[in-house]
Motif scaffolding. Sequence first.
Motif, mmCIF file in Angstrom:
data_model
loop_
_atom_site.group_PDB
_atom_site.id
_atom_site.type_symbol
_atom_site.label_atom_id
_atom_site.label_comp_id
_atom_site.label_asym_id
_atom_site.label_seq_id
_atom_site.Cartn_x
_atom_site.Cartn_y
_atom_site.Cartn_z
ATOM 1 N N GLY A 1 32.876 -121.665 -16.665
ATOM 2 C CA GLY A 1 33.217 -121.152 -15.338
ATOM 3 C C GLY A 1 34.515 -120.369 -15.387
ATOM 4 N N LEU B 1 34.610 -116.753 -16.593
ATOM 5 C CA LEU B 1 34.098 -115.713 -15.705
ATOM 6 C C LEU B 1 35.222 -114.960 -15.007
ATOM 7 C CD1 LEU B 1 31.165 -117.693 -14.164
ATOM 8 C CD2 LEU B 1 30.932 -115.497 -15.305
ATOM 9 N N GLY B 2 36.416 -115.544 -15.029
ATOM 10 C CA GLY B 2 37.538 -114.899 -14.356
ATOM 11 C C GLY B 2 37.722 -113.471 -14.820
ATOM 12 N N VAL C 1 37.004 -104.157 -2.825
ATOM 13 C CA VAL C 1 36.015 -103.458 -2.014
ATOM 14 C C VAL C 1 36.640 -102.789 -0.801
ATOM 15 C CG1 VAL C 1 33.918 -103.784 -0.657
ATOM 16 C CG2 VAL C 1 34.152 -104.890 -2.854
ATOM 17 N N SER C 2 37.796 -103.322 -0.342
ATOM 18 C CA SER C 2 38.412 -102.739 0.855
ATOM 19 C C SER C 2 38.639 -101.240 0.684
ATOM 20 C CB SER C 2 39.728 -103.444 1.145
ATOM 21 O OG SER C 2 40.544 -103.400 0.001
ATOM 22 N N GLU D 1 28.655 -111.179 -0.022
ATOM 23 C CA GLU D 1 29.221 -110.309 -1.056
ATOM 24 C C GLU D 1 28.409 -109.026 -1.196
ATOM 25 O OE1 GLU D 1 29.049 -108.236 -4.531
ATOM 26 O OE2 GLU D 1 27.633 -109.885 -4.456
ATOM 27 N N TYR E 1 28.954 -105.726 0.725
ATOM 28 C CA TYR E 1 30.107 -104.899 0.341
ATOM 29 C C TYR E 1 30.054 -104.514 -1.145
ATOM 30 C CZ TYR E 1 31.769 -106.545 4.849
ATOM 31 O OH TYR E 1 31.880 -106.807 6.192
ATOM 32 N N ARG F 1 26.727 -110.319 -7.047
ATOM 33 C CA ARG F 1 27.721 -110.809 -8.010
ATOM 34 C C ARG F 1 28.016 -112.291 -7.856
ATOM 35 N NH1 ARG F 1 32.153 -106.447 -7.110
ATOM 36 N NH2 ARG F 1 31.277 -106.694 -5.045
ATOM 37 N N TRP F 2 27.808 -112.841 -6.689
ATOM 38 C CA TRP F 2 27.982 -114.297 -6.566
ATOM 39 C C TRP F 2 26.923 -115.001 -7.402
ATOM 40 C CZ3 TRP F 2 29.458 -116.287 -0.970
ATOM 41 C CH2 TRP F 2 30.725 -115.770 -0.635
ATOM 42 N N GLN G 1 27.440 -114.876 -11.165
ATOM 43 C CA GLN G 1 28.344 -115.891 -11.724
ATOM 44 C C GLN G 1 27.552 -117.004 -12.393
ATOM 45 O OE1 GLN G 1 32.249 -116.667 -9.267
ATOM 46 N NE2 GLN G 1 30.462 -117.053 -8.048
ATOM 47 N N MET H 1 36.412 -115.099 -7.161
ATOM 48 C CA MET H 1 35.460 -114.854 -8.247
ATOM 49 C C MET H 1 35.934 -115.582 -9.499
ATOM 50 S SD MET H 1 33.017 -113.197 -7.010
ATOM 51 C CE MET H 1 32.017 -112.550 -8.341
ATOM 52 N N GLY H 2 34.981 -116.050 -10.263
ATOM 53 C CA GLY H 2 35.295 -116.744 -11.511
ATOM 54 C C GLY H 2 35.655 -118.202 -11.301
ATOM 55 N N GLN I 1 45.537 -116.216 -12.104
ATOM 56 C CA GLN I 1 45.955 -114.856 -11.751
ATOM 57 C C GLN I 1 45.828 -114.711 -10.249
ATOM 58 O OE1 GLN I 1 42.939 -112.656 -13.875
ATOM 59 N NE2 GLN I 1 41.446 -113.004 -12.278
ATOM 60 N N VAL J 1 40.862 -112.958 -7.149
ATOM 61 C CA VAL J 1 40.051 -111.779 -6.852
ATOM 62 C C VAL J 1 38.887 -112.214 -5.974
ATOM 63 C CG1 VAL J 1 38.563 -109.977 -7.837
ATOM 64 C CG2 VAL J 1 40.636 -110.691 -9.042
ATOM 65 N N GLU K 1 35.453 -111.130 -3.890
ATOM 66 C CA GLU K 1 34.411 -110.129 -3.670
ATOM 67 C C GLU K 1 33.491 -110.693 -2.608
ATOM 68 O OE1 GLU K 1 32.815 -109.465 -7.537
ATOM 69 O OE2 GLU K 1 34.590 -108.452 -8.236
ATOM 70 N N PRO K 2 33.412 -110.143 -1.432
ATOM 71 C CA PRO K 2 34.114 -108.951 -0.966
ATOM 72 C C PRO K 2 35.628 -109.139 -0.933
ATOM 73 C CG PRO K 2 33.137 -110.129 0.876
ATOM 74 C CD PRO K 2 32.628 -110.782 -0.370
ATOM 75 N N GLY K 3 36.324 -108.027 -0.827
ATOM 76 C CA GLY K 3 37.768 -108.033 -0.971
ATOM 77 C C GLY K 3 38.543 -108.502 0.243
ATOM 78 N N HIS K 4 37.922 -109.289 1.090
ATOM 79 C CA HIS K 4 38.657 -109.876 2.206
ATOM 80 C C HIS K 4 38.417 -111.381 2.239
ATOM 81 C CE1 HIS K 4 34.694 -108.541 3.971
ATOM 82 N NE2 HIS K 4 34.699 -109.772 4.406
#
Lengths: 782, 203
Positions: free
Chosen positions: A15, A18-19, A27-28, A93, A96, A677-678, A681, B31-32, B117, B120, B122-125
Amino acid sequence: MGLSRRTFIKTGLAGAALGACGALPPVSKWLRQTDAAADPQEKVAYTYHPPNCGGRCSFKCTVKDGKLVKIEPNEWPDKRHSLICLRGLSELERVYSPDRIKTPLKRVGERGEGKFVPISWDEALTTVANKLKELKDKHGGKSIYLKASSGVEHPMFSLATMLGAQFTNHAGIDIGLSGGLHQVTGAGLFGPMNNEVTDWVNAKTILLLGNNFLETSMTDAQFFYDAKEAGAKIIAIDPAYSTTVTRCDQWISLRPGTDTALIMALINQVFANKWYHEDYLRKNSTAPFLIRADDKKLFKAGDKYQVWDKNSGSFQPYDAPGIHAELDGDFSADGVKLQTVFAALREHAKDCTPAWAAKITEVSEQVIKDLAKQYATAGPAVLAWGWGGPDKWYHADSLGRAGGILAALTGNIGRVGGGVGAANHHLPGYFAPFKGWPLPKEFRPAKPEMPATDFPQKPNSVRAVIIQGNTLNQWLANANQTAAWLKKLDLVVVVDIFHNDTVKYADLVLPTCTNFEMEYDYYNLQIRRNHIMTMQKVIDPLFESKTDFQIEKELAAKLGLAQYLPKTPGDLISARLKDPAPPLKGITLETLKANRCIQRLNAPMEPYRGNMNQVYNTPTKKIQLYSEVLLPFGAGFPAYEEPQEASPQNPLFKKYPLQFSQAHTRYRAHSSFSNARWILQIIKEPKVEMNPKDAQKRGLKNGDLVEVFNDRGKFQARYQATPEMRPGSIRVSEGWWSKYFAAGNLQNVTNSANNPRGYPLSHGPVIPFNDTLVEVKKAGGG
Amino acid sequence: MAKLGMTIDLKRCMGCHTCELGCKMQNNVPMGMLWNRILTDGGEDVDTARGEFPNLHKSWLPLACLHCENAPCVKVCPVGATFRDKDGRVLIDYARCIGCRYCMASCPYNVRVFNWQKPVREPGHSYGDAAPRPKGVMEKCTLCVERTSKGQEPRCVEVCPAKARKFGDLDDPNSEVSKAVRERGGEQLLAEKGTKPQIYYLR
């Protein structure tokens, strides 16, 4: 608990690794300025989830600062259906996604090369409209073909009708068994079960035939478990050890593509042990009808089928009142020998013994005998098949017919706790038909010249295709053949959300919205699970996308036809709700709005069960055990035939000894969610799933890059050691876009041959995706 | 005061990952990272079986913070950032967390994740109900504290399509969870470690 700390750590590290995937741009950046400055308040909107899976879960969506921030199950009047699955959740996800097509695009390279430049909507629509007008004038409307993928909420059928174009709403996929079952019970498109899944709790036996129910129908899982806990014996017939198999009471693994032999043996046992329901068959089926020895047609007097009436000792019309039709016996009329359908079927199934079937299916004789006894004698029994398994074979219609006949012989149709057909996606239920928008009578679509699956293979009039969705890659086998056809066309227009494999072939790409975005307050209606839902606007269209409704309207305007279309989707919704169908009584757009966009239909609270009145959608209104439609093919009764390609008897087998299938999984619905993308993962790339024994023979180690190939083409992906695969067969789960493969496209190898017997069937020939032979080798540099 | 707990029926769990993504959405998980993971009790890779065809075994184990009564992570936290609240939830005060990761090392279930880090998304909010966490803190399942403190179920329970999860007060003998633990013999994961998890698995 048998899990070690090492296991926890290992999966935990996987897990964490995956970072590194998180390096995509935020995406903003892609959002329009107006969105960022939109209403800072939080609002709630209700919609439902259409993409492909058919579950139609109703969602409560929270929007903050113009952005979708939460998706929850809506509260249904029947609370058991307040559901969602990983695919619905992943929409948060996916809406976007960086894969979104942001502007209309025009092709600049060769067709199929995937090179585009952005253009304005006006230029895109003008180009498309002019070209369509030109083609219609020169070659007639039939030169245009429109196809919408499943899950498209607004297929542009009105536009196609006004253009006089060809269009179909189904095309060779998931219709193999359904076409066969239609011959028996009159089952509709996709052949849904007669009884809804909430009735399974009343069954004693549930026979799942090639049905990975717990992955394809996740939101019905509770009803599976409820039935099991209530004491139903659930038996899975599946070559591979599927997720569903892990939760069944019994697993029967058979040689892929031989299911019909197994069902024929069950029919044989029903006759041999007299487990059939005589009175039921006499009253509700064509069992007492008479087959002529000369031409094998059913015996008629005038235009009426005849039966032998025991009461009067004479031939009588099958539907004459007060008769007692003989099920058995030999008769003759005008010197022609006659035999009842019942007797002929018994004779037909006589050689289909368990011993015979055991040789073909590789299931033991005793298991087949026990299965027959359990299904036929334990009480109400369900025979529920899925999509994507035995359906995707060249001879699938025979299996659908044999299944329908087995259920009929044992009285399991129109019975509490019974049923036969496709169990996926909660299809059966109380329903009301929705008509299209009424267009003036002068507008008529062209009659489809051939099933969609034939267009790449046979001469035809089509010069332009308009595709909504990923149809070309998902609904057509043998991708190299598809590509060669597309290269010959004058125009390819693709309307879609994402850069998928169909988009690659487009001349013009029109970006459409996800089902969460729209220009209007309300968009469409659906009926599922005895409820009606409407789709409310959640957010504004992102980028320059427009809804399919809007695109159709603007394209129609360019053609001077917009005045015939509804002004808003709300007009269409209101028109549809005016339908006098009783389930819709009292339901309007206003009441739907007041009820969080979901209402129960006017329908009884007990589970829906079809055919309880023993009236069938067949010409005789009875269950038809014998098919005159298929007589010209020598198939009055269904029979087992060896797979067309994936058989050891095929000389090709020496060169390509592995049967290839593309199975559904929980991670996608056809090719939707390939880029979620979710979900990526969890499963980040396609895998060639093969039994380690087969892999060892080819010198493959888990994780090796391999090539799957045959004479049609090839693709490359990593090998995954999958002991649950039956040796001799491999699979890659369905719907992966080609960009996720190391090379090629999984449809490069699949089989597109059409069974001539499929043409007269109600839904046309099935594409035998799984009736495919391949070989696997280690890819160079892997 | 309550002892909030959960039962997970492993006969019903079909490894669908809906709880995993429901948790991700609700808790604004970057994410991750996943607070709630579905482990396959079987072969090496996700969803693969153990054994040789046709003698195979496969089941799934949904795993998140088990909210131990005797929580090692609480004991080792040098700054008191990890604590058990009055209803038995094991929570983290992100403002106190110094990112030392002692708790991560002490947890026998490996259910804590660390923000190495800048997270991150996704989506970016920000999504869901939970507030975002900064880089350099530990995070994990909170039993959806923002929902359960209002009397709602945790998101993973609400979204489970198989209805494999039940949530309630283990101190109340009449709660669904107490009954299930009693009647079905609820098992605690790695019971021999003495951590006394409040999440029980039913076989």
